[in-house]
Design a protein around this motif. Structure first.
Motif, PDB file in Angstrom:
ATOM      1  N   HIS A  58       0.847  -1.188   0.000  1.00  0.00           N
ATOM      2  CA  HIS A  58       0.000   0.000   0.000  1.00  0.00           C
ATOM      3  C   HIS A  58       0.883   1.239   0.000  1.00  0.00           C
ATOM      4  O   HIS A  58       2.001   1.219   0.531  1.00  0.00           O
ATOM      5  N   HIS A 114       7.980   3.132 -10.783  1.00  0.00           N
ATOM      6  CA  HIS A 114       7.010   4.185 -11.070  1.00  0.00           C
ATOM      7  C   HIS A 114       7.062   4.497 -12.558  1.00  0.00           C
ATOM      8  O   HIS A 114       8.106   4.875 -13.071  1.00  0.00           O
ATOM      9  N   MET A 160      -6.862  14.180  -1.633  1.00  0.00           N
ATOM     10  CA  MET A 160      -6.388  13.035  -2.412  1.00  0.00           C
ATOM     11  C   MET A 160      -5.596  12.030  -1.579  1.00  0.00           C
ATOM     12  O   MET A 160      -5.377  10.908  -2.018  1.00  0.00           O
ATOM     13  N   SER A 202       0.586  10.934  -1.906  1.00  0.00           N
ATOM     14  CA  SER A 202       0.984  10.772  -3.305  1.00  0.00           C
ATOM     15  C   SER A 202       2.496  10.614  -3.396  1.00  0.00           C
ATOM     16  O   SER A 202       3.248  11.152  -2.591  1.00  0.00           O
ATOM     17  N   ASP A 243       1.577  11.161  -7.932  1.00  0.00           N
ATOM     18  CA  ASP A 243       0.587  10.149  -8.285  1.00  0.00           C
ATOM     19  C   ASP A 243       0.002   9.570  -7.001  1.00  0.00           C
ATOM     20  O   ASP A 243       0.734   9.110  -6.130  1.00  0.00           O
ATOM     21  N   CYS A 244      -1.329   9.598  -6.875  1.00  0.00           N
ATOM     22  CA  CYS A 244      -1.961   9.103  -5.643  1.00  0.00           C
ATOM     23  C   CYS A 244      -2.298   7.622  -5.731  1.00  0.00           C
ATOM     24  O   CYS A 244      -2.878   7.072  -4.792  1.00  0.00           O
ATOM     25  N   TYR A 245      -1.937   6.949  -6.822  1.00  0.00           N
ATOM     26  CA  TYR A 245      -2.159   5.512  -7.014  1.00  0.00           C
ATOM     27  C   TYR A 245      -3.623   5.145  -6.756  1.00  0.00           C
ATOM     28  O   TYR A 245      -3.940   4.314  -5.912  1.00  0.00           O
ATOM     29  N   HIS A 246      -4.501   5.805  -7.500  1.00  0.00           N
ATOM     30  CA  HIS A 246      -5.953   5.546  -7.444  1.00  0.00           C
ATOM     31  C   HIS A 246      -6.476   5.664  -6.020  1.00  0.00           C
ATOM     32  O   HIS A 246      -7.206   4.796  -5.541  1.00  0.00           O
ATOM     33  N   LEU A 247      -6.085   6.741  -5.341  1.00  0.00           N
ATOM     34  CA  LEU A 247      -6.507   7.023  -3.962  1.00  0.00           C
ATOM     35  C   LEU A 247      -6.156   5.889  -2.999  1.00  0.00           C
ATOM     36  O   LEU A 247      -6.833   5.652  -2.006  1.00  0.00           O
ATOM     37  N   TYR A 287      -5.960   2.615  -3.797  1.00  0.00           N
ATOM     38  CA  TYR A 287      -6.484   1.308  -4.186  1.00  0.00           C
ATOM     39  C   TYR A 287      -5.528   0.532  -5.091  1.00  0.00           C
ATOM     40  O   TYR A 287      -5.616  -0.682  -5.175  1.00  0.00           O
ATOM     41  N   LYS A 288      -4.621   1.225  -5.768  1.00  0.00           N
ATOM     42  CA  LYS A 288      -3.623   0.568  -6.606  1.00  0.00           C
ATOM     43  C   LYS A 288      -2.357   0.384  -5.773  1.00  0.00           C
ATOM     44  O   LYS A 288      -1.877   1.315  -5.128  1.00  0.00           O
TER      45      LYS A 288
END
Length: 68
Positions: free
Chosen positions: A9, A21, A39, A42, A46-50, A52-53
């Protein structure tokens, strides 16, 4: 190179970690980690799909026995 990859995570990434990345291996420093109340965390903007990614973290294995 003797490495392994693990999916973690975004909150588990710390300064000094090496991640993949956008297809490139990059080392994270404290300036690359930001927090926004909307958000969340990050990395490199990039927040990595909030969250979830999962982020791919690289672990380098140490060589303990060198024979010369």
């Amino acid at each position: 190179m003797n490495t392994t990859e693990e999916k973690v995570h975004i909150s588990q990434i710390r300064s000094g970690d090496t991640i993949i990345h956008e297809g490139e291996m990059q080392t994270v420093c404290s300036n690359n980690i930001t927090y926004c109340s909307f958000m969340g965390i990050s990395l490199f903007g990039d927040c990595y799909h909030l969250g979830y990614k999962l982020v791919t973290r690289i672990i380098f294995k140490r060589v303990t026995n060198l024979s010369l």
